[in-house]
Design a protein around this motif. Structure first.
Motif, PDB file in Angstrom:
ATOM      1  N   SER A 317      -6.884   2.875   4.660  1.00  0.00           N
ATOM      2  CA  SER A 317      -6.658   4.220   4.137  1.00  0.00           C
ATOM      3  C   SER A 317      -5.321   4.783   4.604  1.00  0.00           C
ATOM      4  O   SER A 317      -4.643   5.510   3.863  1.00  0.00           O
ATOM      5  CB  SER A 317      -7.798   5.157   4.557  1.00  0.00           C
ATOM      6  N   LEU A 321      -2.674   6.016   1.984  1.00  0.00           N
ATOM      7  CA  LEU A 321      -2.129   7.371   2.009  1.00  0.00           C
ATOM      8  C   LEU A 321      -0.600   7.359   2.056  1.00  0.00           C
ATOM      9  O   LEU A 321       0.052   8.259   1.527  1.00  0.00           O
ATOM     10  CB  LEU A 321      -2.691   8.139   3.202  1.00  0.00           C
ATOM     11  N   ASP A 324       0.200   5.190  -1.642  1.00  0.00           N
ATOM     12  CA  ASP A 324      -0.480   5.659  -2.856  1.00  0.00           C
ATOM     13  C   ASP A 324      -0.520   4.553  -3.912  1.00  0.00           C
ATOM     14  O   ASP A 324      -0.024   4.708  -5.022  1.00  0.00           O
ATOM     15  CB  ASP A 324       0.218   6.894  -3.413  1.00  0.00           C
ATOM     16  N   CYS A 353      -9.551   8.763   1.778  1.00  0.00           N
ATOM     17  CA  CYS A 353      -8.334   8.884   0.970  1.00  0.00           C
ATOM     18  C   CYS A 353      -8.367  10.136   0.092  1.00  0.00           C
ATOM     19  O   CYS A 353      -9.436  10.552  -0.368  1.00  0.00           O
ATOM     20  CB  CYS A 353      -8.160   7.664   0.073  1.00  0.00           C
TER      21      CYS A 353
END
Length: 388
Positions: A317, A321, A324, A353
């Motif tokens: 995650s 992040l 993307d 997320c």
């Protein structure tokens, strides 16, 4: 300017094949050598794309005259890169000359040198693997022992396929740790004595050709983008599972190794817990047994899988992040567990997320690193030898 130079300068189709080349409108009288190189490049690239084609077809694609295409192909045939195909039977009149790229003109070897084994793949110049070879290695093997196992495995793969070692044009190896641009391992935590190993330099001696080396997760990500689960995605996070956990990143369809090759090495942060989670998963039985038991309804096994997926999701995650991505690919040996691991991973990612990416299993599983190494070796051959 010659007719062929004018055609190339004004055509739209050939722009794809000549991308990155100097503008042909700038060619002067002394640039005949450069023009021949450009003609050869666009013709060979077009022929590889087509598989087999007539002179007329290649002329139409490249914008070159028939005479120029014919001269280029005759020269390439002399160099052993293309071959003329027999004429089609039953064709009235003079048969068209047809040519094909010789994928067997040379070969590349892609390897994974991992914590518990070696995987070698021998592929032709189209990237089709014609031989595999595997060998087990102890996790606590010395660097010398691991390198010797890799040497024996690569040579056995080539020799067993009946290919002369001199026909291997490039070798590439993927390995855990941070690998710099020269192919030297600058930091390795999981393999004893591996930090500082000049992997590219040593691998070049095994088969007598050019050698390259890169991080294993990066190469596995490259394989997925080439022919696997990520071939239609541009921004991708790849998570490698198995003996170790690592990650590779694709941005805009290209690998992002970072300044020193350390991009994606989020598992080195102890707070992420990837190393601890991998050890805990196999504390009492093998990963395959745990996944099988969870699939069959064993609550304790399901709990252990869920904990492992949660720890994976924490590191994944953070990468998601930052990047993307459109896609997160779960690869390596544990990806064969399928939905029993993918489902809890998706659930935990969704919790962590802002916008969780699609999560899919690797197409190649534990063969991904070696296949990515094949692609890396082919990139070198195409750029430095074939000139395309």
């Amino acid at each position: 300017m010659s007719a062929d130079a004018r055609i190339l300068a004004g055509s739209g189709q050939e722009g794809h094949y000549a991308k990155g080349s100097r503008k042909l409108t700038e060619l002067g009288p002394g640039d005949a050598s450069l023009l021949r190189k450009v003609n050869t490049k666009v013709t060979l690239r077009a022929l590889r794309h087509e598989g087999a084609a007539t002179l007329t077809r290649l002329g139409r694609i490249t914008g070159l005259s028939r005479q120029t295409v014919e001269a280029v192909l005759d020269e390439l045939a002399e160099r052993g890169y293309v071959r003329e195909l027999p004429p089609d039977e039953g064709v009235m009149g003079r048969p068209a000359r047809r040519f094909a790229f010789r994928a067997d003109a040379g070969y590349v070897v892609g390897m994974e040198i991992g914590g518990d084994g070696i995987v070698a793949a021998l592929a032709d110049l189209n990237g089709e693997v014609i031989a595999w070879r595997r060998a087990e290695v102890s996790g606590d093997a010395t660097a010398h022992e691991r390198l010797e196992a890799a040497r024996r495995t690569s040579q056995a793969c080539v020799d067993g396929a009946g290919v002369a070692r001199r026909q291997v044009w490039a070798v590439a190896a993927g390995t855990p740790g941070i690998v710099d641009r020269t192919g030297r391992v600058s930091l390795a935590i999981t393999l004893p004595g591996w930090t500082g190993v000049d992997l590219a330099g040593l691998a070049g001696r095994w088969l007598g050709g050019t050698a390259l080396a890169a991080n294993d997760a990066n190469l596995a990500a490259l394989a997925e983008h080439w022919r696997g689960s990520a071939r239609h995605a541009s921004d991708v996070v790849y998570v490698l599972t198995g003996h170790r956990t690592g990650a590779g990143i694709l941005i805009g369809g290209r690998l992002h190794p970072g300044r020193t090759g350390a991009a994606g090495e989020i598992g080195t942060l102890r707070q992420v817990g990837w190393e601890d989670a991998a050890r805990e998963l196999v504390k009492e039985s093998s990963a395959a047994e745990v996944f099988e038991a969870a699939l069959n309804g064993d609550r304790e096994a399901a709990r252990r899988v869920d904990h492992y997926a949660e720890r994976l999701a924490i590191g994944a995650s953070a990468l998601a992040l930052a990047v993307d991505p459109e896609l997160l690919v779960l690869g390596g040996g544990h990806s064969r567990a399928g939905d029993v691991l993918l489902e809890p991973l998706r659930r935990h990612l969704a919790e962590l997320c802002v916008s969780a990416p699609e999560v899919v299993a690797s197409t190649f599983g534990d063969e991904g690193v070696a296949l990515g190494a094949v692609r890396l070796a082919l990139d070198h051959v195409e750029r430095e030898i074939l000139g395309i």
